[in-house]
Design an enzyme around this catalytic site. Structure first.
Site, PDB file in Angstrom:
ATOM      1  N   ASP A   1     -41.265 -60.096  -1.006  1.00  0.00           N
ATOM      2  CA  ASP A   1     -40.646 -60.143   0.316  1.00  0.00           C
ATOM      3  C   ASP A   1     -41.520 -59.298   1.232  1.00  0.00           C
ATOM      4  OD1 ASP A   1     -39.198 -59.682   2.607  1.00  0.00           O
ATOM      5  OD2 ASP A   1     -37.281 -59.556   1.581  1.00  0.00           O
TER       6      ASP A   1
ATOM      7  N   HIS B   1     -24.884 -57.056 -18.814  1.00  0.00           N
ATOM      8  CA  HIS B   1     -25.454 -58.363 -18.490  1.00  0.00           C
ATOM      9  C   HIS B   1     -26.519 -58.289 -17.410  1.00  0.00           C
ATOM     10  CE1 HIS B   1     -22.367 -58.187 -15.243  1.00  0.00           C
ATOM     11  NE2 HIS B   1     -23.286 -58.862 -14.569  1.00  0.00           N
ATOM     12  N   ILE B   2     -27.355 -59.327 -17.388  1.00  0.00           N
ATOM     13  CA  ILE B   2     -28.388 -59.524 -16.367  1.00  0.00           C
ATOM     14  C   ILE B   2     -28.025 -60.817 -15.642  1.00  0.00           C
ATOM     15  CG2 ILE B   2     -30.847 -59.848 -15.925  1.00  0.00           C
ATOM     16  CD1 ILE B   2     -31.262 -58.718 -18.829  1.00  0.00           C
TER      17      ILE B   2
ATOM     18  N   GLY C   1     -39.962 -58.303  -9.612  1.00  0.00           N
ATOM     19  CA  GLY C   1     -39.636 -57.396 -10.700  1.00  0.00           C
ATOM     20  C   GLY C   1     -38.591 -56.374 -10.333  1.00  0.00           C
TER      21      GLY C   1
ATOM     22  N   HIS D   1     -31.920 -56.525 -13.166  1.00  0.00           N
ATOM     23  CA  HIS D   1     -31.454 -55.228 -13.626  1.00  0.00           C
ATOM     24  C   HIS D   1     -30.233 -55.372 -14.517  1.00  0.00           C
ATOM     25  CE1 HIS D   1     -29.211 -56.057  -9.833  1.00  0.00           C
ATOM     26  NE2 HIS D   1     -28.183 -55.670 -10.587  1.00  0.00           N
ATOM     27  N   VAL D   2     -29.927 -54.312 -15.246  1.00  0.00           N
ATOM     28  CA  VAL D   2     -28.708 -54.194 -16.036  1.00  0.00           C
ATOM     29  C   VAL D   2     -27.883 -53.081 -15.406  1.00  0.00           C
ATOM     30  CG1 VAL D   2     -27.713 -53.624 -18.276  1.00  0.00           C
ATOM     31  CG2 VAL D   2     -29.843 -54.925 -18.161  1.00  0.00           C
TER      32      VAL D   2
END
Length: 280
Positions: free
Chosen positions: A196, A110-111, A204, A208-209
């Site tokens: 940031d 999952h993301i 980007g 993540h997975v």
């Protein structure tokens, strides 16, 4: 006894299971509300059980196809072997993959689109309605994601390190609803201009997975071994071909999962300026 017949390769004429079928069995059965790390490979709950509180999570689910599952399993297995040798002097260097259950069955990945948050009983229904409305009003269509690299991500909340596949962008609408209910926003630093300034992180880098985890800290040696395994010419080429289709967003409240389906590109509901859910 029936006579033997000559048959070609076995093929199934059964239709595929609907996506909603996976939601019925997406949660592990808990035998107790007491936190017992011995039942969960040493892990502890991030959110203690409190009667009347409902653990909640917004996420995208991915069922890797067999070829991709085989590739990731192969890479994690190679990393487990090489890291075990390289970190032999360290304690608790076990790397556990998320790709299959203890019985060897493939598991979905999952993301996350939210932190693990908690809702009161009174807020569950309105929260779900507002998340669904925010997603559907966004003009977001189904899309695909590409992985760019593998690296370690350490979380203070769980005291664990996660081996993750970095993806491209995503976020604001789910965060707006989450914040309205007094919950912490996910990757808050990634909003605004998407960077940031203090950390030099881009949005980007947030998504993540997770494909494996370990209690070991991502030392220079572990990072080196990971880059060696996932950075080989063969692995990089196969990773570049990896695509994750995103056709909906899931909202899990307690053990109940709601699948918010995204319209297909080109559909009438999405003709005016389709957006990418991972683009801010």
């Amino acid at each position: 006894m029936w006579p033997e017949r000559n048959r070609g390769p076995a093929t199934s004429t059964l239709p595929p299971l609907p996506a909603s079928f996976h939601d019925l069995y997406a949660s592990t059965v808990r035998t107790t509300t007491r936190d017992d790390p011995s039942l969960h490979q040493g892990r502890t709950r991030q959110i203690p059980h409190v009667p009347g509180n409902w653990p909640t999570h917004i996420y995208i689910e991915w069922h890797p196809p067999p070829a991709v599952h085989e590739l990731l399993t192969e890479l994690v297995s190679s990393l487990q072997s090489q890291a075990s040798s390289a970190l032999a002097g360290d304690t608790n260097t076990t790397i556990t993959n998320f790709l299959q259950s203890d019985l060897g069955a493939p598991q979905p990945l999952h993301i996350s689109l939210s932190r693990p948050i908690v809702l009161s009983s009174d807020d569950r229904a309105t929260f779900l309605r507002e998340v669904e409305a925010a997603i559907r009003a966004s003009g977001i269509a189904a899309f695909g994601l590409a992985c760019c690299r593998a690296e370690w991500h350490r979380t203070a909340e769980s005291a664990r390190s996660f081996l993750v596949l970095r993806l491209t962008e995503m976020l604001r609408r789910c965060n707006d609803v989450v914040a309205k209910y007094g919950q912490s926003r996910l990757y808050e630093w990634a909003e605004g201009d998407g960077q940031d300034e203090e950390e030099g992180r881009w949005v980007g880098e947030a998504f993540h997975v997770s494909i494996a985890w370990s209690f070991v800290e991502p030392t220079e040696e572990l990072v080196r071994v990971t880059e060696q395994v996932f950075g080989s010419c063969s692995a990089k080429k196969r990773m570049r071909e990896l695509r994750i289709p995103v056709e909906g967003v899931k909202v899990k409240i307690g053990n109940v999962i709601t699948h918010v389906v995204l319209p297909q590109r080109g559909s009438r509901a999405n003709e005016k300026g389709a957006k990418n859910l991972l683009g801010l």
